[in-house]
Design a protein around this motif. Structure first.
Motif, PDB file in Angstrom:
ATOM      1  N   GLU A  16       8.503  10.844   2.760  1.00 30.66           N
ATOM      2  CA  GLU A  16       9.312  11.604   3.506  1.00 30.66           C
ATOM      3  C   GLU A  16       9.817  13.274   3.267  1.00 30.66           C
ATOM      4  N   SER A  17      10.213  13.719   4.224  1.00 27.37           N
ATOM      5  CA  SER A  17      10.702  15.859   4.408  1.00 27.37           C
ATOM      6  C   SER A  17      11.933  15.659   4.773  1.00 27.37           C
ATOM      7  N   PHE A  18      12.141  16.634   4.774  1.00 29.71           N
ATOM      8  CA  PHE A  18      13.775  17.035   4.942  1.00 29.71           C
ATOM      9  C   PHE A  18      13.384  18.361   5.059  1.00 29.71           C
ATOM     10  N   GLN A  19      13.263  19.013   6.657  1.00 34.30           N
ATOM     11  CA  GLN A  19      13.474  20.223   6.798  1.00 34.30           C
ATOM     12  C   GLN A  19      11.946  21.110   6.141  1.00 34.30           C
ATOM     13  N   GLY A  20      11.171  20.220   6.655  1.00 35.54           N
ATOM     14  CA  GLY A  20       9.598  20.469   6.044  1.00 35.54           C
ATOM     15  C   GLY A  20       9.735  20.325   4.532  1.00 35.54           C
ATOM     16  N   GLN A  21      10.443  19.898   3.553  1.00 41.39           N
ATOM     17  CA  GLN A  21       9.778  19.997   2.451  1.00 41.39           C
ATOM     18  C   GLN A  21       9.945  18.346   2.086  1.00 41.39           C
ATOM     19  N   PRO A  22       8.540  18.255   1.353  1.00 39.27           N
ATOM     20  CA  PRO A  22       8.565  16.459   0.903  1.00 39.27           C
ATOM     21  C   PRO A  22       9.996  16.195   0.219  1.00 39.27           C
ATOM     22  N   LYS A  23      10.578  14.874   0.824  1.00 41.93           N
ATOM     23  CA  LYS A  23      11.816  14.289  -0.708  1.00 41.93           C
ATOM     24  C   LYS A  23      10.500  14.182  -2.110  1.00 41.93           C
ATOM     25  N   SER A  24      10.990  14.083  -3.052  1.00 39.55           N
ATOM     26  CA  SER A  24      10.129  13.771  -4.983  1.00 39.55           C
ATOM     27  C   SER A  24       9.799  11.939  -3.973  1.00 39.55           C
ATOM     28  N   VAL A  25      10.950  11.197  -4.256  1.00 39.91           N
ATOM     29  CA  VAL A  25      10.360  10.565  -3.801  1.00 39.91           C
ATOM     30  C   VAL A  25       8.870   9.734  -3.047  1.00 39.91           C
ATOM     31  N   GLY A  26       8.758   9.962  -2.292  1.00 47.43           N
ATOM     32  CA  GLY A  26       7.311   9.398  -1.531  1.00 47.43           C
ATOM     33  C   GLY A  26       6.146  10.035  -2.426  1.00 47.43           C
ATOM     34  N   LEU A  27       6.395  11.411  -3.653  1.00 50.10           N
ATOM     35  CA  LEU A  27       5.200  11.978  -4.448  1.00 50.10           C
ATOM     36  C   LEU A  27       5.777  11.346  -5.355  1.00 50.10           C
ATOM     37  N   GLU A  28       6.357  10.454  -6.231  1.00 51.55           N
ATOM     38  CA  GLU A  28       6.506   9.956  -7.059  1.00 51.55           C
ATOM     39  C   GLU A  28       6.153   7.865  -6.855  1.00 51.55           C
ATOM     40  N   LEU A  29       6.512   7.836  -5.158  1.00 52.87           N
ATOM     41  CA  LEU A  29       5.638   6.562  -5.592  1.00 52.87           C
ATOM     42  C   LEU A  29       4.140   6.484  -4.753  1.00 52.87           C
ATOM     43  N   LEU A  30       3.374   7.276  -4.814  1.00 52.39           N
ATOM     44  CA  LEU A  30       2.448   8.138  -4.242  1.00 52.39           C
ATOM     45  C   LEU A  30       1.179   8.040  -6.040  1.00 52.39           C
ATOM     46  N   GLY A  31       1.652   7.818  -7.629  1.00 46.93           N
ATOM     47  CA  GLY A  31       1.290   7.438  -8.493  1.00 46.93           C
ATOM     48  C   GLY A  31       1.708   6.202  -8.251  1.00 46.93           C
ATOM     49  N   GLN A  32       2.806   5.147  -8.064  1.00 49.84           N
ATOM     50  CA  GLN A  32       2.376   3.616  -7.716  1.00 49.84           C
ATOM     51  C   GLN A  32       1.612   2.971  -7.076  1.00 49.84           C
ATOM     52  N   GLY A  33       1.761   3.818  -5.343  1.00 50.80           N
ATOM     53  CA  GLY A  33      -0.025   4.045  -5.093  1.00 50.80           C
ATOM     54  C   GLY A  33      -0.732   3.375  -5.317  1.00 50.80           C
ATOM     55  N   ARG A  34      -1.533   5.082  -6.111  1.00 48.58           N
ATOM     56  CA  ARG A  34      -2.429   4.746  -7.231  1.00 48.58           C
ATOM     57  C   ARG A  34      -2.410   3.345  -7.528  1.00 48.58           C
ATOM     58  N   LYS A  35      -1.340   2.848  -8.690  1.00 44.19           N
ATOM     59  CA  LYS A  35      -1.824   1.669  -9.459  1.00 44.19           C
ATOM     60  C   LYS A  35      -2.259   0.767  -8.876  1.00 44.19           C
ATOM     61  N   LEU A  36      -1.236  -0.145  -7.222  1.00 40.54           N
ATOM     62  CA  LEU A  36      -1.388  -0.614  -6.342  1.00 40.54           C
ATOM     63  C   LEU A  36      -3.548  -0.691  -5.544  1.00 40.54           C
ATOM     64  N   ALA A  37      -3.027   0.567  -5.251  1.00 39.18           N
ATOM     65  CA  ALA A  37      -4.819   0.421  -4.525  1.00 39.18           C
ATOM     66  C   ALA A  37      -5.937   0.355  -5.808  1.00 39.18           C
ATOM     67  N   ASP A  38      -5.704   0.827  -6.952  1.00 40.23           N
ATOM     68  CA  ASP A  38      -6.595   0.788  -7.391  1.00 40.23           C
ATOM     69  C   ASP A  38      -6.938  -0.952  -7.888  1.00 40.23           C
ATOM     70  N   GLY A  39      -5.536  -1.875  -7.710  1.00 41.63           N
ATOM     71  CA  GLY A  39      -5.535  -3.284  -8.376  1.00 41.63           C
ATOM     72  C   GLY A  39      -6.166  -3.555  -6.822  1.00 41.63           C
ATOM     73  N   LEU A  40      -5.876  -3.163  -6.312  1.00 45.40           N
ATOM     74  CA  LEU A  40      -6.127  -3.863  -4.790  1.00 45.40           C
ATOM     75  C   LEU A  40      -8.236  -3.883  -4.496  1.00 45.40           C
ATOM     76  N   LYS A  41      -8.306  -2.430  -4.957  1.00 48.55           N
ATOM     77  CA  LYS A  41      -9.441  -1.807  -5.000  1.00 48.55           C
ATOM     78  C   LYS A  41      -9.669  -1.422  -3.191  1.00 48.55           C
ATOM     79  N   GLN A  42      -8.318  -0.827  -3.271  1.00 49.44           N
ATOM     80  CA  GLN A  42      -8.098  -0.115  -1.173  1.00 49.44           C
ATOM     81  C   GLN A  42      -8.166   1.035  -1.719  1.00 49.44           C
ATOM     82  N   LYS A  43      -7.781   2.450  -0.391  1.00 49.22           N
ATOM     83  CA  LYS A  43      -7.662   3.279  -0.531  1.00 49.22           C
ATOM     84  C   LYS A  43      -6.072   3.811  -0.574  1.00 49.22           C
ATOM     85  N   LEU A  44      -5.788   4.854  -0.764  1.00 48.60           N
ATOM     86  CA  LEU A  44      -4.547   5.275  -1.191  1.00 48.60           C
ATOM     87  C   LEU A  44      -4.467   5.924   0.404  1.00 48.60           C
ATOM     88  N   CYS A  45      -3.059   5.794   0.704  1.00 47.34           N
ATOM     89  CA  CYS A  45      -2.620   6.648   1.720  1.00 47.34           C
ATOM     90  C   CYS A  45      -1.794   6.768   2.029  1.00 47.34           C
TER      91      CYS A  45
END
Ligand code: FAD
Length: 333
Positions: A14-43
């Protein structure tokens, strides 16, 4: 969407006025953990008018692929336009899992996608893991007023979806050398299909006031501060440390502080480097929003206050003596 064909873990940036909000970047860390567990890609899913900053940050925080959807109609969030993009992308790529920040817009978007795809969504998660045997994400969230943590599975449908609290997770390590695949999708939403229009933005905080989720130091006050004016001494401490003031719900209910400053289960989840809890008892609903802070300093005149159980440093005494003394000492340095 099918269990056999669905693949990949998606994170909405999620972005506001062109700048990404922290939460999406925080979720990339969690997404990586899930993607590795599921043996899939993180998008990462980046939607907007000016997308460069969000694409750059998504790459630095570890996305394997970034889907980019750009257009004038995406300058400001709208459920119709962003929902349309997600549905078209889901139709084409069939994701396994979708993570969205539990912001005002993220909650709106997540529920719109889930209803349209007739799938499950767990709202307001604070912890995520994978059951590798079944491929289900285990979504964890506070329940029953924060007294219990519920673990929820979406075992019957795909994609499995959740919204996650801003500040509940730390951002992963930055890696400037990560080179994800960038996929530009030409998806447009006709103006006639967008039923809401943003006319203006009005700032909730004073110009020089930092948002809770951006502050490295938060000095919070509770009912024991006794009045709105008394929060002035906490502001002095916050200023001298380059931070901002937060509060408990009791202070919001008393009308001393705005709701945007409330920390806790029904306020913000925060993870500053230093959190001061001043005249706050440490109710479970407050602790749920600040226990992930780096160092917790509690000041309370009641030595049995539960806040001392989560504090790294506890000062038993009167906040009206201790905080001014701290400010004086820090200013003298
Ligand atoms: P109190 O519990 O009244 O504590 C005041 C403290 O100040 C006491 O410990 C006292 O010893 C100390 N004190 C008094 N005077 C002084 C002094 N001069 N010097 C030092 N110490 C002093 N609360 C939140 O904060 N955030 C939430 O998001 C939230 N969500 C909730 C959701 C639900 C569904 C429910 C049921 C409750 C929620 N609450 C939330 C409310 C929560 O249960 C507590 O009521 C609230 O956190 C209490 O605020 P407090 O610690 O400021 O006040």
């Amino acid at each position: 969407m099918s269990f056999d064909t669905c693949k990949d873990v998606w994170v909405f940036i999620e972005s506001f006025q062109g700048q990404p909000k922290s939460v999406g970047l925080e979720l990339l860390g969690q997404g990586r953990k899930l993607a590795d567990g599921l043996k899939q890609k993180l998008c990462a899913i980046v939607i907007g008018k000016d997308v460069d900053a969000a694409v750059k940050e998504s790459a630095a925080y570890g996305a394997d692929k970034i889907y980019v959807i750009q257009g004038d109609e995406y300058e400001n969030y709208s459920a119709d336009a962003y929902g349309n993009v997600f549905l078209k992308l889901c139709e084409k790529y069939d994701p396994n899992t979708i993570l969205v920040g539990a912001t005002v817009n993220g909650r709106d978007l997540g529920s719109k996608i889930a209803v349209s795809l007739r799938t499950g969504l767990t709202a307001d998660c604070t912890a995520l893991s994978v059951d590798e045997d079944t491929g289900n994400v285990v979504w964890e969230r506070p329940a029953f007023g924060g007294n219990l943590y519920a673990q929820i599975l979406c075992s019957e449908t795909r994609p499995q979806m959740g919204t996650c609290r801003p500040g509940a997770f730390k951002k992963p390590e930055r890696n400037e050398n990560n080179q994800p695949e960038i996929i530009k999708e030409d998806i447009h939403t006709p103006e006639s299909e967008i039923r809401t229009k943003v006319l203006n933005f009005i700032k909730a905080c004073e110009d020089n006031d930092m948002r809770l989720d951006e502050a490295d130091v938060i000095v919070s006050g509770g009912r024991g501060m006794k009045s709105a004016e008394n929060f002035g001494i906490l502001k002095e401490l916050a200023d001298v440390l380059g931070g901002t003031v937060g509060c408990s719900r009791a202070a919001v209910d008393a009308g001393w502080m705005p709701q945007s400053k409330q920390v806790g289960q029904t306020g913000s989840t925060v993870t500053p480097k230093i959190y001061f809890a001043c005249a706050i008892s440490g109710a479970v609903q407050h602790v749920a929003g600040m226990s992930g802070s780096g160092t917790i300093v509690a000041i309370n005149k009641d030595e049995t206050a539960p806040i001392f159980e989560v504090a790294d440093y506890g000062i038993v005494g009167d906040v009206f003596e201790i905080v001014p003394a701290l400010v004086k000492e820090l200013k003298a340095k």
